[in-house]
Design a protein around this motif. Structure first.
Motif, PDB file in Angstrom:
ATOM      1  N   VAL A   5       0.853  -1.181   0.000  1.00 19.91           N
ATOM      2  CA  VAL A   5       0.000   0.000   0.000  1.00 19.91           C
ATOM      3  C   VAL A   5       0.890   1.233   0.000  1.00 19.91           C
ATOM      4  O   VAL A   5       1.737   1.389   0.877  1.00 19.91           O
ATOM      5  N   THR A   6       0.716   2.099  -1.007  1.00 17.94           N
ATOM      6  CA  THR A   6       1.489   3.333  -1.080  1.00 17.94           C
ATOM      7  C   THR A   6       0.537   4.516  -1.114  1.00 17.94           C
ATOM      8  O   THR A   6      -0.569   4.425  -1.637  1.00 17.94           O
ATOM      9  N   MET A   7       0.984   5.623  -0.526  1.00 12.57           N
ATOM     10  CA  MET A   7       0.143   6.822  -0.449  1.00 12.57           C
ATOM     11  C   MET A   7       0.835   8.001  -1.091  1.00 12.57           C
ATOM     12  O   MET A   7       2.045   8.136  -1.015  1.00 12.57           O
ATOM     13  N   ASP A   8       0.026   8.858  -1.689  1.00 15.38           N
ATOM     14  CA  ASP A   8       0.493  10.107  -2.279  1.00 15.38           C
ATOM     15  C   ASP A   8      -0.166  11.233  -1.499  1.00 15.38           C
ATOM     16  O   ASP A   8      -1.297  11.601  -1.791  1.00 15.38           O
ATOM     17  N   ILE A   9       0.515  11.726  -0.453  1.00 14.90           N
ATOM     18  CA  ILE A   9      -0.063  12.800   0.354  1.00 14.90           C
ATOM     19  C   ILE A   9       0.929  13.950   0.449  1.00 14.90           C
ATOM     20  O   ILE A   9       2.122  13.744   0.566  1.00 14.90           O
ATOM     21  N   SER A  10       0.397  15.131   0.373  1.00 17.63           N
ATOM     22  CA  SER A  10       1.256  16.305   0.487  1.00 17.63           C
ATOM     23  C   SER A  10       0.943  17.100   1.746  1.00 17.63           C
ATOM     24  O   SER A  10       1.632  18.055   2.052  1.00 17.63           O
ATOM     25  N   THR A  11      -0.105  16.708   2.456  1.00 21.28           N
ATOM     26  CA  THR A  11      -0.498  17.401   3.680  1.00 21.28           C
ATOM     27  C   THR A  11      -1.241  16.429   4.581  1.00 21.28           C
ATOM     28  O   THR A  11      -1.719  15.390   4.110  1.00 21.28           O
ATOM     29  N   LYS A  12      -1.360  16.737   5.854  1.00 19.69           N
ATOM     30  CA  LYS A  12      -2.084  15.840   6.740  1.00 19.69           C
ATOM     31  C   LYS A  12      -3.591  16.098   6.734  1.00 19.69           C
ATOM     32  O   LYS A  12      -4.351  15.349   7.309  1.00 19.69           O
ATOM     33  N   PHE A  13      -4.036  17.156   6.062  1.00 13.28           N
ATOM     34  CA  PHE A  13      -5.459  17.449   5.931  1.00 13.28           C
ATOM     35  C   PHE A  13      -5.888  17.247   4.483  1.00 13.28           C
ATOM     36  O   PHE A  13      -5.153  17.586   3.560  1.00 13.28           O
ATOM     37  N   VAL A  14      -7.084  16.698   4.284  1.00 15.12           N
ATOM     38  CA  VAL A  14      -7.633  16.566   2.934  1.00 15.12           C
ATOM     39  C   VAL A  14      -8.291  17.892   2.602  1.00 15.12           C
ATOM     40  O   VAL A  14      -9.270  18.289   3.220  1.00 15.12           O
ATOM     41  N   LEU A  15      -7.726  18.599   1.637  1.00 13.94           N
ATOM     42  CA  LEU A  15      -8.251  19.913   1.283  1.00 13.94           C
ATOM     43  C   LEU A  15      -8.899  19.867  -0.093  1.00 13.94           C
ATOM     44  O   LEU A  15     -10.030  19.430  -0.228  1.00 13.94           O
ATOM     45  N   HIS A  16      -8.191  20.306  -1.118  1.00 18.13           N
ATOM     46  CA  HIS A  16      -8.770  20.416  -2.448  1.00 18.13           C
ATOM     47  C   HIS A  16      -8.368  19.283  -3.373  1.00 18.13           C
ATOM     48  O   HIS A  16      -8.903  19.160  -4.466  1.00 18.13           O
ATOM     49  N   LYS A  17      -7.420  18.455  -2.969  1.00 20.80           N
ATOM     50  CA  LYS A  17      -6.948  17.346  -3.772  1.00 20.80           C
ATOM     51  C   LYS A  17      -7.199  16.046  -3.047  1.00 20.80           C
ATOM     52  O   LYS A  17      -7.031  15.961  -1.827  1.00 20.80           O
ATOM     53  N   ASP A  18      -7.610  15.019  -3.789  1.00 20.97           N
ATOM     54  CA  ASP A  18      -7.814  13.700  -3.179  1.00 20.97           C
ATOM     55  C   ASP A  18      -6.498  13.127  -2.675  1.00 20.97           C
ATOM     56  O   ASP A  18      -5.451  13.334  -3.277  1.00 20.97           O
ATOM     57  N   VAL A  19      -6.579  12.382  -1.587  1.00 20.18           N
ATOM     58  CA  VAL A  19      -5.454  11.573  -1.140  1.00 20.18           C
ATOM     59  C   VAL A  19      -5.576  10.250  -1.887  1.00 20.18           C
ATOM     60  O   VAL A  19      -6.651   9.645  -1.919  1.00 20.18           O
ATOM     61  N   LYS A  20      -4.504   9.811  -2.515  1.00 16.09           N
ATOM     62  CA  LYS A  20      -4.520   8.586  -3.312  1.00 16.09           C
ATOM     63  C   LYS A  20      -3.756   7.487  -2.586  1.00 16.09           C
ATOM     64  O   LYS A  20      -2.626   7.707  -2.154  1.00 16.09           O
ATOM     65  N   VAL A  21      -4.396   6.333  -2.476  1.00 18.91           N
ATOM     66  CA  VAL A  21      -3.781   5.172  -1.844  1.00 18.91           C
ATOM     67  C   VAL A  21      -3.815   4.036  -2.863  1.00 18.91           C
ATOM     68  O   VAL A  21      -4.883   3.542  -3.212  1.00 18.91           O
ATOM     69  N   GLU A  22      -2.641   3.640  -3.354  1.00 18.22           N
ATOM     70  CA  GLU A  22      -2.553   2.561  -4.342  1.00 18.22           C
ATOM     71  C   GLU A  22      -2.370   1.234  -3.617  1.00 18.22           C
ATOM     72  O   GLU A  22      -1.564   1.134  -2.693  1.00 18.22           O
ATOM     73  N   VAL A  23      -3.140   0.225  -4.030  1.00 21.85           N
ATOM     74  CA  VAL A  23      -3.105  -1.080  -3.377  1.00 21.85           C
ATOM     75  C   VAL A  23      -2.666  -2.143  -4.384  1.00 21.85           C
ATOM     76  O   VAL A  23      -3.235  -2.246  -5.475  1.00 21.85           O
ATOM     77  N   LYS A  24      -1.636  -2.932  -4.000  1.00 21.16           N
ATOM     78  CA  LYS A  24      -1.131  -4.013  -4.841  1.00 21.16           C
ATOM     79  C   LYS A  24      -1.110  -5.308  -4.042  1.00 21.16           C
ATOM     80  O   LYS A  24      -0.947  -5.288  -2.823  1.00 21.16           O
ATOM     81  N   LYS A  25      -1.249  -6.409  -4.743  1.00 20.75           N
ATOM     82  CA  LYS A  25      -1.110  -7.734  -4.128  1.00 20.75           C
ATOM     83  C   LYS A  25      -0.207  -8.557  -5.034  1.00 20.75           C
ATOM     84  O   LYS A  25      -0.465  -8.653  -6.240  1.00 20.75           O
ATOM     85  N   ASN A  26       0.843  -9.122  -4.473  1.00 21.85           N
ATOM     86  CA  ASN A  26       1.821  -9.900  -5.230  1.00 21.85           C
ATOM     87  C   ASN A  26       2.350  -9.122  -6.426  1.00 21.85           C
ATOM     88  O   ASN A  26       2.516  -9.664  -7.516  1.00 21.85           O
ATOM     89  N   GLY A  27       2.579  -7.825  -6.251  1.00 22.55           N
ATOM     90  CA  GLY A  27       3.126  -6.982  -7.302  1.00 22.55           C
ATOM     91  C   GLY A  27       2.132  -6.535  -8.354  1.00 22.55           C
ATOM     92  O   GLY A  27       2.455  -5.769  -9.241  1.00 22.55           O
ATOM     93  N   SER A  28       0.901  -7.003  -8.264  1.00 23.15           N
ATOM     94  CA  SER A  28      -0.127  -6.655  -9.240  1.00 23.15           C
ATOM     95  C   SER A  28      -1.105  -5.648  -8.622  1.00 23.15           C
ATOM     96  O   SER A  28      -1.614  -5.866  -7.520  1.00 23.15           O
ATOM     97  N   LYS A  29      -1.354  -4.557  -9.330  1.00 22.57           N
ATOM     98  CA  LYS A  29      -2.213  -3.500  -8.808  1.00 22.57           C
ATOM     99  C   LYS A  29      -3.666  -3.963  -8.729  1.00 22.57           C
ATOM    100  O   LYS A  29      -4.238  -4.448  -9.702  1.00 22.57           O
ATOM    101  N   LEU A  30      -4.253  -3.822  -7.527  1.00 22.77           N
ATOM    102  CA  LEU A  30      -5.675  -4.114  -7.344  1.00 22.77           C
ATOM    103  C   LEU A  30      -6.516  -2.888  -7.686  1.00 22.77           C
ATOM    104  O   LEU A  30      -7.595  -3.000  -8.246  1.00 22.77           O
ATOM    105  N   GLY A  31      -6.019  -1.714  -7.297  1.00 25.28           N
ATOM    106  CA  GLY A  31      -6.757  -0.479  -7.559  1.00 25.28           C
ATOM    107  C   GLY A  31      -6.225   0.654  -6.708  1.00 25.28           C
ATOM    108  O   GLY A  31      -5.212   0.522  -6.028  1.00 25.28           O
ATOM    109  N   THR A  32      -6.956   1.763  -6.740  1.00 26.34           N
ATOM    110  CA  THR A  32      -6.572   2.961  -6.007  1.00 26.34           C
ATOM    111  C   THR A  32      -7.768   3.473  -5.215  1.00 26.34           C
ATOM    112  O   THR A  32      -8.871   3.589  -5.750  1.00 26.34           O
TER     113      THR A  32
END
Length: 73
Positions: A5-32
């Motif tokens: 699980v990897t995250m793309d966050i630039s701040t600790k508050f959710v403001l005008h941009k979505d926080v994206k969390v990418e989820v993979k299993k066995n190296g294959s992307k399940l979704g975001t």
């Protein structure tokens, strides 16, 4: 193997941009997971057109109904 699980966050508050969390299993992307102030969305891997969206209220109901209990540490 645990999920990757990897995250793309630039701040600790959710403001005008979505926080994206990418989820993979066995190296294959399940979704975001896209987290915003208004809702939570799931973008399945390989699908750039249709997202699944729940309001935070509906997400809470879904987790209460279907989520497994885990002790808080």
């Amino acid at each position: 193997m645990a999920h990757e699980v990897t995250m793309d966050i630039s701040t600790k508050f959710v403001l005008h941009k979505d926080v994206k969390v990418e989820v993979k299993k066995n190296g294959s992307k399940l979704g975001t997971v896209l987290i915003s102030k208004g809702n939570i969305e799931w973008l399945p891997a390989g699908n750039s057109v249709n997202k699944k969206r729940l309001s935070w209220t509906k997400f809470a109901e879904l987790m209460n109904e279907h989520g497994g209990d885990v002790r808080v540490r």
